[in-house]
Structures are given as C-alpha cells and as structure tokens.
Design a protein around this motif. Structure first.
Motif, PDB file in Angstrom:
ATOM      1  N   ARG A  55     -58.893 -43.045 -19.040  1.00  0.00           N
ATOM      2  CA  ARG A  55     -57.545 -42.467 -19.086  1.00  0.00           C
ATOM      3  C   ARG A  55     -56.542 -43.496 -19.618  1.00  0.00           C
ATOM      4  O   ARG A  55     -55.695 -43.169 -20.452  1.00  0.00           O
ATOM      5  CB  ARG A  55     -57.149 -41.986 -17.679  1.00  0.00           C
ATOM      6  CG  ARG A  55     -55.721 -41.606 -17.506  1.00  0.00           C
ATOM      7  CD  ARG A  55     -55.427 -40.237 -18.024  1.00  0.00           C
ATOM      8  NE  ARG A  55     -54.039 -39.906 -17.726  1.00  0.00           N
ATOM      9  CZ  ARG A  55     -53.258 -39.250 -18.544  1.00  0.00           C
ATOM     10  NH1 ARG A  55     -53.718 -38.788 -19.685  1.00  0.00           N
ATOM     11  NH2 ARG A  55     -52.015 -38.995 -18.218  1.00  0.00           N
ATOM     12  N   ALA A  59     -55.041 -42.846 -23.355  1.00  0.00           N
ATOM     13  CA  ALA A  59     -53.614 -42.509 -23.327  1.00  0.00           C
ATOM     14  C   ALA A  59     -52.757 -43.660 -23.841  1.00  0.00           C
ATOM     15  O   ALA A  59     -51.591 -43.454 -24.172  1.00  0.00           O
ATOM     16  CB  ALA A  59     -53.181 -42.147 -21.916  1.00  0.00           C
ATOM     17  N   THR A 143     -51.149 -41.923 -13.238  1.00  0.00           N
ATOM     18  CA  THR A 143     -51.180 -41.881 -14.707  1.00  0.00           C
ATOM     19  C   THR A 143     -50.773 -40.514 -15.246  1.00  0.00           C
ATOM     20  O   THR A 143     -50.639 -40.369 -16.465  1.00  0.00           O
ATOM     21  CB  THR A 143     -52.579 -42.244 -15.242  1.00  0.00           C
ATOM     22  OG1 THR A 143     -53.529 -41.282 -14.778  1.00  0.00           O
ATOM     23  CG2 THR A 143     -52.978 -43.635 -14.831  1.00  0.00           C
ATOM     24  N   ASP A 149     -45.210 -44.961 -16.433  1.00  0.00           N
ATOM     25  CA  ASP A 149     -45.579 -45.485 -17.749  1.00  0.00           C
ATOM     26  C   ASP A 149     -44.503 -46.454 -18.235  1.00  0.00           C
ATOM     27  O   ASP A 149     -43.726 -46.156 -19.133  1.00  0.00           O
ATOM     28  CB  ASP A 149     -45.786 -44.346 -18.741  1.00  0.00           C
ATOM     29  CG  ASP A 149     -46.416 -44.824 -20.031  1.00  0.00           C
ATOM     30  OD1 ASP A 149     -46.886 -45.971 -20.073  1.00  0.00           O
ATOM     31  OD2 ASP A 149     -46.433 -44.040 -21.002  1.00  0.00           O
TER      32      ASP A 149
END
Length: 197
Positions: A55, A59, A143, A149
């Motif tokens: 992930r 990402a 996440t 983020d």
C-alpha cells in the motif's frame, strides 16, 4: 398497566453496553483460538505487513505512518529481547546501596554463574505479536485517510531508521554479551521420561 414486579425495558445505554460486552467476548474467544498457533500467527502478521508495505509503495505516500510503525515495531523488538529483570539495574541498585553505607548482601549462591536463572522476557511473545498486529492494522487503516499523508522526504526517514536500528541493536547485543544471556531457545531441548527414547 404494568406491575412493579415486571421487568423494565432496557435503555439504549444498556443495549450498547450489552452489545459491547458481547463483542468483547467474541474478540477474546478469537484471540484464545489463535494462541496455540504460533507459526500461523506470525505468518498472518507477515502477510498484513506485506499488504501494508505494498500500500505504501503503490500509493507513494504515507511515509510518516510507515516510519512511525517501524519505530514502534523496533521498540517492541527491543522489549522482546530484554530480560524482565535487567541485571544492569540490579548492579546499579547494589552499587547505590554500597555507596550509601549499606551492608553488602551476598547473593546465594556465592558465584553468579552457579545459579540457573531462566530467561524471562520483558515483553512476552504473545504480547509482542498482538501489539505488532494491532499497530500494523491501525497503520494500514491510517493509509486510507489523507490527513496522515504528510509530505516528507522519505530517504532521510529510511536512513535515520537504519542508523537507529543499528545503534540500538549494537547496544542490545553488547548488553547481552556483558550479562551473558541469550533471549532465544537455541540447541537441543531436554526431554524427560518416555519421550527421551
């Protein structure tokens, strides 16, 4: 009309409390079923970690979540490798007592190497696995939120983590050598009775 002896209807708070108790029992039963399956538990955690790292890589974000998880797992690993009763603390307490004019208490037996002391971990294997799994699942769910983020320059985090890992593991290995303990079961297991044949 309702008589005073009949049961009253439960309130929404009581319903929620009952549902929470039922959910807690179900969760505890699931954990109890997983307890004896050590290899399967650790393989499941490895699978969750692979999903988490995929992930992160795919990402291309949430590096700070990954770094926080790595630091937490390193902290758990160090607690897993350390003895519950740290010999360096015992030596420090004995030295402090001698400095304060206390009597020197000689431990039985007269030499430390004569006494068998099994290795008792500060963090048991079950708690290590459970805390690691919970942290990884929480990090995985983090996440999915853009709040976590945070834009960072990830190569610095990677280098800093590996430096931190190397320094802490070197210190831990030196501690293990100084106080002569091994936190792993290495070698042949002793068998007693009919199982020895």
């Amino acid at each position: 009309m309702m008589s005073e002896g009949s049961t009253l209807e439960s309130t929404p708070l009581q319903n929620a409390s009952n549902q929470w108790a039922k959910l807690s029992r179900t969760y505890q039963q699931a954990l109890d079923r997983w307890t004896p399956h050590v290899l399967q538990r650790w393989l499941a955690l490895a699978g969750i970690l692979v999903v988490f790292f995929l992930r992160i890589v795919l990402a291309q974000g949430w590096y700070i979540v990954c770094y926080a998880l790595a630091i937490y797992l390193l902290n758990l690993l160090l607690a897993f490798l350390q003895p519950k009763f740290d010999p360096s603390l015992e030596d420090d307490l004995l030295a402090d007592e001698i400095e304060e004019g206390g009597d020197v208490v000689s431990p039985l037996p007269s030499q430390r190497d004569d006494e068998f002391r099994p290795f008792v971990r500060r963090l048991p294997e079950w708690q290590f696995w459970l805390s690691s799994t919970r942290a990884t699942l929480i990090a995985l769910f983090c996440t999915f939120s853009e709040i976590f983020d945070v834009p960072v320059y990830w190569p610095i985090l990677v280098v800093y983590f590996f430096v931190l890992f190397a320094l802490t593991m070197r210190r831990q290995i030196q501690h293990m050598i100084k106080y002569k303990y091994v936190p792993f079961d290495i070698g042949r297991k002793a068998r007693y009775g009919n199982a020895a044949r």
